[in-house]
Design a protein around this motif. Structure first.
Motif, PDB file in Angstrom:
ATOM      1  N   ASN A   1       0.846  -1.190   0.000  1.00 17.73           N
ATOM      2  CA  ASN A   1       0.000   0.000   0.000  1.00 17.73           C
ATOM      3  C   ASN A   1       0.885   1.245   0.000  1.00 17.73           C
ATOM      4  O   ASN A   1       1.570   1.537   0.975  1.00 17.73           O
ATOM      5  CB  ASN A   1      -0.920   0.001   1.231  1.00 17.73           C
ATOM      6  CG  ASN A   1      -2.032   1.031   1.108  1.00 17.73           C
ATOM      7  OD1 ASN A   1      -1.836   2.102   0.556  1.00 17.73           O
ATOM      8  ND2 ASN A   1      -3.195   0.685   1.626  1.00 17.73           N
ATOM      9  N   LYS A   2       0.867   1.985  -1.106  1.00 16.53           N
ATOM     10  CA  LYS A   2       1.710   3.168  -1.223  1.00 16.53           C
ATOM     11  C   LYS A   2       1.072   4.394  -0.581  1.00 16.53           C
ATOM     12  O   LYS A   2       1.764   5.355  -0.229  1.00 16.53           O
ATOM     13  CB  LYS A   2       2.003   3.456  -2.695  1.00 16.53           C
ATOM     14  CG  LYS A   2       2.800   2.361  -3.379  1.00 16.53           C
ATOM     15  CD  LYS A   2       3.091   2.719  -4.830  1.00 16.53           C
ATOM     16  CE  LYS A   2       3.905   1.626  -5.512  1.00 16.53           C
ATOM     17  NZ  LYS A   2       4.178   1.951  -6.934  1.00 16.53           N
ATOM     18  N   ASN A   3      -0.252   4.421  -0.450  1.00 17.31           N
ATOM     19  CA  ASN A   3      -0.940   5.590   0.102  1.00 17.31           C
ATOM     20  C   ASN A   3      -0.778   5.682   1.614  1.00 17.31           C
ATOM     21  O   ASN A   3      -0.603   6.773   2.159  1.00 17.31           O
ATOM     22  CB  ASN A   3      -2.423   5.550  -0.268  1.00 17.31           C
ATOM     23  CG  ASN A   3      -2.647   5.658  -1.764  1.00 17.31           C
ATOM     24  OD1 ASN A   3      -1.911   6.362  -2.452  1.00 17.31           O
ATOM     25  ND2 ASN A   3      -3.640   4.946  -2.272  1.00 17.31           N
ATOM     26  N   TYR A   4      -0.849   4.543   2.301  1.00 15.72           N
ATOM     27  CA  TYR A   4      -0.754   4.529   3.752  1.00 15.72           C
ATOM     28  C   TYR A   4       0.412   3.630   4.154  1.00 15.72           C
ATOM     29  O   TYR A   4       0.221   2.581   4.751  1.00 15.72           O
ATOM     30  CB  TYR A   4      -2.059   4.056   4.374  1.00 15.72           C
ATOM     31  CG  TYR A   4      -3.247   4.879   3.974  1.00 15.72           C
ATOM     32  CD1 TYR A   4      -3.376   6.187   4.414  1.00 15.72           C
ATOM     33  CD2 TYR A   4      -4.232   4.358   3.139  1.00 15.72           C
ATOM     34  CE1 TYR A   4      -4.460   6.960   4.045  1.00 15.72           C
ATOM     35  CE2 TYR A   4      -5.315   5.130   2.769  1.00 15.72           C
ATOM     36  CZ  TYR A   4      -5.420   6.423   3.213  1.00 15.72           C
ATOM     37  OH  TYR A   4      -6.490   7.192   2.839  1.00 15.72           O
ATOM     38  N   ARG A   5       1.597   4.070   3.853  1.00 14.08           N
ATOM     39  CA  ARG A   5       2.790   3.279   4.110  1.00 14.08           C
ATOM     40  C   ARG A   5       2.983   3.067   5.610  1.00 14.08           C
ATOM     41  O   ARG A   5       2.889   4.008   6.400  1.00 14.08           O
ATOM     42  CB  ARG A   5       4.008   3.982   3.522  1.00 14.08           C
ATOM     43  CG  ARG A   5       5.322   3.219   3.709  1.00 14.08           C
ATOM     44  CD  ARG A   5       6.462   3.936   3.037  1.00 14.08           C
ATOM     45  NE  ARG A   5       7.729   3.263   3.265  1.00 14.08           N
ATOM     46  CZ  ARG A   5       8.516   3.517   4.288  1.00 14.08           C
ATOM     47  NH1 ARG A   5       8.177   4.458   5.171  1.00 14.08           N
ATOM     48  NH2 ARG A   5       9.656   2.863   4.455  1.00 14.08           N
ATOM     49  N   LEU A   6       3.203   1.826   5.997  1.00 10.21           N
ATOM     50  CA  LEU A   6       3.425   1.399   7.386  1.00 10.21           C
ATOM     51  C   LEU A   6       2.191   1.545   8.261  1.00 10.21           C
ATOM     52  O   LEU A   6       2.283   1.387   9.479  1.00 10.21           O
ATOM     53  CB  LEU A   6       4.587   2.182   8.031  1.00 10.21           C
ATOM     54  CG  LEU A   6       5.938   2.134   7.322  1.00 10.21           C
ATOM     55  CD1 LEU A   6       6.969   2.916   8.130  1.00 10.21           C
ATOM     56  CD2 LEU A   6       6.409   0.709   7.116  1.00 10.21           C
ATOM     57  N   LEU A   7       1.029   1.845   7.676  1.00 13.07           N
ATOM     58  CA  LEU A   7      -0.178   2.040   8.483  1.00 13.07           C
ATOM     59  C   LEU A   7      -1.279   1.033   8.183  1.00 13.07           C
ATOM     60  O   LEU A   7      -2.104   0.757   9.049  1.00 13.07           O
ATOM     61  CB  LEU A   7      -0.730   3.453   8.285  1.00 13.07           C
ATOM     62  CG  LEU A   7       0.011   4.595   8.982  1.00 13.07           C
ATOM     63  CD1 LEU A   7      -0.642   5.924   8.650  1.00 13.07           C
ATOM     64  CD2 LEU A   7       0.040   4.390  10.476  1.00 13.07           C
ATOM     65  N   ASP A   8      -1.332   0.513   6.974  1.00 15.86           N
ATOM     66  CA  ASP A   8      -2.429  -0.380   6.595  1.00 15.86           C
ATOM     67  C   ASP A   8      -2.056  -1.832   6.865  1.00 15.86           C
ATOM     68  O   ASP A   8      -0.872  -2.181   6.943  1.00 15.86           O
ATOM     69  CB  ASP A   8      -2.783  -0.190   5.125  1.00 15.86           C
ATOM     70  CG  ASP A   8      -4.239  -0.520   4.853  1.00 15.86           C
ATOM     71  OD1 ASP A   8      -4.927  -0.985   5.800  1.00 15.86           O
ATOM     72  OD2 ASP A   8      -4.701  -0.312   3.722  1.00 15.86           O
ATOM     73  N   THR A   9      -3.078  -2.666   7.010  1.00 15.38           N
ATOM     74  CA  THR A   9      -2.875  -4.083   7.290  1.00 15.38           C
ATOM     75  C   THR A   9      -3.608  -4.924   6.257  1.00 15.38           C
ATOM     76  O   THR A   9      -4.524  -4.449   5.577  1.00 15.38           O
ATOM     77  CB  THR A   9      -3.388  -4.446   8.697  1.00 15.38           C
ATOM     78  OG1 THR A   9      -4.782  -4.110   8.792  1.00 15.38           O
ATOM     79  CG2 THR A   9      -2.625  -3.685   9.762  1.00 15.38           C
ATOM     80  N   ASP A  10      -3.209  -6.185   6.162  1.00 15.05           N
ATOM     81  CA  ASP A  10      -3.864  -7.068   5.203  1.00 15.05           C
ATOM     82  C   ASP A  10      -5.261  -7.474   5.667  1.00 15.05           C
ATOM     83  O   ASP A  10      -6.145  -7.751   4.860  1.00 15.05           O
ATOM     84  CB  ASP A  10      -3.007  -8.309   4.946  1.00 15.05           C
ATOM     85  CG  ASP A  10      -2.708  -9.084   6.229  1.00 15.05           C
ATOM     86  OD1 ASP A  10      -3.017  -8.574   7.329  1.00 15.05           O
ATOM     87  OD2 ASP A  10      -2.160 -10.190   6.132  1.00 15.05           O
ATOM     88  N   THR A  11      -5.477  -7.511   7.000  1.00 13.33           N
ATOM     89  CA  THR A  11      -6.793  -7.844   7.555  1.00 13.33           C
ATOM     90  C   THR A  11      -7.127  -6.844   8.644  1.00 13.33           C
ATOM     91  O   THR A  11      -6.356  -6.675   9.595  1.00 13.33           O
ATOM     92  CB  THR A  11      -6.800  -9.270   8.148  1.00 13.33           C
ATOM     93  OG1 THR A  11      -6.315 -10.189   7.171  1.00 13.33           O
ATOM     94  CG2 THR A  11      -8.209  -9.665   8.557  1.00 13.33           C
ATOM     95  N   ARG A  12      -8.263  -6.181   8.503  1.00 13.37           N
ATOM     96  CA  ARG A  12      -8.648  -5.152   9.464  1.00 13.37           C
ATOM     97  C   ARG A  12      -9.541  -5.729  10.561  1.00 13.37           C
ATOM     98  O   ARG A  12     -10.289  -6.678  10.340  1.00 13.37           O
ATOM     99  CB  ARG A  12      -9.403  -4.021   8.757  1.00 13.37           C
ATOM    100  CG  ARG A  12      -8.553  -3.271   7.746  1.00 13.37           C
ATOM    101  CD  ARG A  12      -9.388  -2.309   6.934  1.00 13.37           C
ATOM    102  NE  ARG A  12      -8.569  -1.515   6.026  1.00 13.37           N
ATOM    103  CZ  ARG A  12      -9.058  -0.691   5.115  1.00 13.37           C
ATOM    104  NH1 ARG A  12     -10.371  -0.540   4.984  1.00 13.37           N
ATOM    105  NH2 ARG A  12      -8.237  -0.004   4.325  1.00 13.37           N
ATOM    106  N   MET A  13      -9.455  -5.130  11.720  1.00  9.94           N
ATOM    107  CA  MET A  13     -10.357  -5.491  12.800  1.00  9.94           C
ATOM    108  C   MET A  13     -11.666  -4.735  12.615  1.00  9.94           C
ATOM    109  O   MET A  13     -11.664  -3.514  12.451  1.00  9.94           O
ATOM    110  CB  MET A  13      -9.752  -5.151  14.162  1.00  9.94           C
ATOM    111  CG  MET A  13     -10.610  -5.614  15.330  1.00  9.94           C
ATOM    112  SD  MET A  13      -9.842  -5.278  16.935  1.00  9.94           S
ATOM    113  CE  MET A  13     -10.378  -3.620  17.214  1.00  9.94           C
ATOM    114  N   MET A  14     -12.779  -5.447  12.607  1.00 10.84           N
ATOM    115  CA  MET A  14     -14.092  -4.851  12.403  1.00 10.84           C
ATOM    116  C   MET A  14     -14.807  -4.690  13.732  1.00 10.84           C
ATOM    117  O   MET A  14     -14.812  -5.612  14.561  1.00 10.84           O
ATOM    118  CB  MET A  14     -14.937  -5.734  11.465  1.00 10.84           C
ATOM    119  CG  MET A  14     -14.276  -6.018  10.127  1.00 10.84           C
ATOM    120  SD  MET A  14     -14.118  -4.523   9.128  1.00 10.84           S
ATOM    121  CE  MET A  14     -13.454  -5.208   7.610  1.00 10.84           C
ATOM    122  N   LEU A  15     -15.416  -3.539  13.933  1.00  9.96           N
ATOM    123  CA  LEU A  15     -16.188  -3.285  15.149  1.00  9.96           C
ATOM    124  C   LEU A  15     -17.483  -2.574  14.794  1.00  9.96           C
ATOM    125  O   LEU A  15     -17.512  -1.760  13.854  1.00  9.96           O
ATOM    126  CB  LEU A  15     -15.392  -2.431  16.143  1.00  9.96           C
ATOM    127  CG  LEU A  15     -14.235  -3.103  16.886  1.00  9.96           C
ATOM    128  CD1 LEU A  15     -13.553  -2.100  17.802  1.00  9.96           C
ATOM    129  CD2 LEU A  15     -14.714  -4.310  17.669  1.00  9.96           C
TER     130      LEU A  15
END
Length: 217
Positions: A122-136
């Motif tokens: 992910n070039k837009n959110y470098r070091l911030l995005d994950t492959d699987t997000r936690m949903m709430l």
């Protein structure tokens, strides 16, 4: 960084921001008064060699700081009460810190455990995005239980006012309520090894109906 610039997403963080502004206003007033008095002392050439005491001024500089501390303590005690643990959360989320990724477990649902690694492409959110997000779900009282499988980690979401240490052999918990939908970012805030900077946190909030559909897929 992006996670530091996000708006408040929980009532607790909103109150923390209000408290911060309140404290900053008081500190600014104190700084202005003290600066004015110091300036007068430096430029004033008058002296009273017969002055032995000043009961009135001593009374003033005792009462004024006391009242200032009261205006600081009163809202802080209210905020501590609002941040207290809830007795009956609607759902519980278990979070396990690992070197160097997070494991999420929906304790109220069966077979709902997954690992969350940093997204490397992910070039837009470098070091911030994950492959699987936690949903709430939004507008839902959620209990967060954090621990670690190896070293001390810290699960931190700045826009929610949550920072929980994950300690091996111990469960630390906090409560939260997300009041709007969206995606928020966080990171591990405890130096946990060589790849400490590469275990981000991404939480996606959705309406509770959509969350139930997502869980029952």
């Amino acid at each position: 960084m992006l996670n530091m610039m996000q708006d408040c997403i929980t009532p607790t963080m909103e109150q923390l921001m209000f408290f911060h502004d309140h404290i900053m206003m008081i500190l600014t007033m104190i700084m202005m008064v003290v600066s004015y008095l110091l300036n007068n002392v430096m430029i004033n050439k008058k002296m009273n060699n017969n002055l032995l005491d000043g009961q009135m001024i001593e009374l003033i500089w005792t009462i004024v700081p006391t009242m200032t501390l009261f205006f600081i303590a009163a809202p802080s005690l209210r905020l501590l009460y609002l941040m207290d643990e809830m007795n009956k959360p609607m759902m519980t989320m278990k979070i396990i810190g690992n070197q160097w990724y997070w494991t999420y477990e929906y304790s109220d649902f069966k077979e709902s455990e997954f690992n969350s690694y940093m997204e490397t492409y992910n070039k837009n959110y470098r070091l911030l995005d994950t492959d699987t997000r936690m949903m709430l779900p939004t507008n839902t009282f959620v209990r967060l239980m954090v621990t670690s499988s190896d070293v001390i980690h810290s699960w931190t979401l700045p826009s929610t006012g949550i920072k929980i240490d994950g300690t091996p052999g111990r469960l630390n918990q906090a409560s939260t309520l997300m009041n709007r939908t969206g995606i928020i970012y966080g990171q591990c805030s405890e130096i946990c090894g060589a790849n400490h900077s590469f275990m981000p946190i991404v939480v996606e909030m959705m309406p509770i109906n959509n969350f139930i559909k997502w869980m029952t897929k």
